[in-house]
Scaffold this active site. Sequence first.
Site, PDB file in Angstrom:
ATOM      1  CB  ALA A 249      -0.852   0.117   1.215  1.00  0.00           C
TER       2      ALA A 249
ATOM      3  CB  VAL B 249       4.721   0.982   4.274  1.00  0.00           C
ATOM      4  CG1 VAL B 249       4.680   2.723   3.759  1.00  0.00           C
ATOM      5  CG2 VAL B 249       3.966   0.755   5.362  1.00  0.00           C
ATOM      6  CE  LYS B 250       4.307  -0.042  -5.314  1.00  0.00           C
ATOM      7  NZ  LYS B 250       3.304  -0.463  -6.288  1.00  0.00           N
ATOM      8  CB  ILE B 251       8.580   4.162   0.607  1.00  0.00           C
ATOM      9  CG1 ILE B 251       7.932   3.837   1.957  1.00  0.00           C
ATOM     10  CG2 ILE B 251       9.271   5.632   0.509  1.00  0.00           C
ATOM     11  CD1 ILE B 251       7.549   5.103   2.710  1.00  0.00           C
TER      12      ILE B 251
END
Length: 216
Positions: free
Chosen positions: A56, A82-84
């Site tokens: 996400a 967590v997509k960064i």
Amino acid sequence: MRIFIDSANLEEIRTAASYGIVDGVTTNPSLIAKEGHDHHDQIRAICGILDGDISAEVVATEVDAMVAEGRELAKIHDSVVVKIPLIRDGIKAVSRLTAEGIRTNVTLCFSAMQALLAAKAGAYLISPFIGRLDDISHDGIALIQEIVEIYDNYGYPTQVLAASARGPLHVKQAALAGAHVSTLPYKVFDQLFNHPLTDIGLEKFLADYRKTLVAV
Ligand code: G3P
């Protein structure tokens, strides 16, 4: 190689999950916007369908805001990664989230040196976009090969996730290059099953079986 579905469509994810061979889902703000639901609700719903890594993405671009958003996303479900984005503040955010035990998927990677920075920050996954490189006449698969080699040279545990796949050939080439994961639009996942000789062969087996029934 692990297979993820690159989609936020619940029906596609449900269908893909029914085969028992899908290991996760990647989303991005564009994919979730297409579904027309609240971002966090959609991630929650996806986590309820598939037991695997669910990426996400944060939409903040400043480090403190990215870390805060990453913490909120991670609270949705244990499966959330967590997509960064691979920008300067993004790498700082990955270092901080990693120190807190939050897994990250560093996205929008287009070079081996960007991938090195993500590994040094402790990213769980790195997402080189092979299709978007091919679109501008660069070699996306060569980038996967480079990153796999560099990570192997130094023993980085960051897993290479081949993203932006355009077709089955990309999936095969990514697997041969040693990508740990390929994330596939549903259409590409479905194409992996197809071979005309399988259909012809099955038709012949069934026709021959029917003949034995007549003989009895
Ligand atoms: O989710 C990241 C990536 O797979 C996007 O692919 O098709 O928009 O280049 P694409």
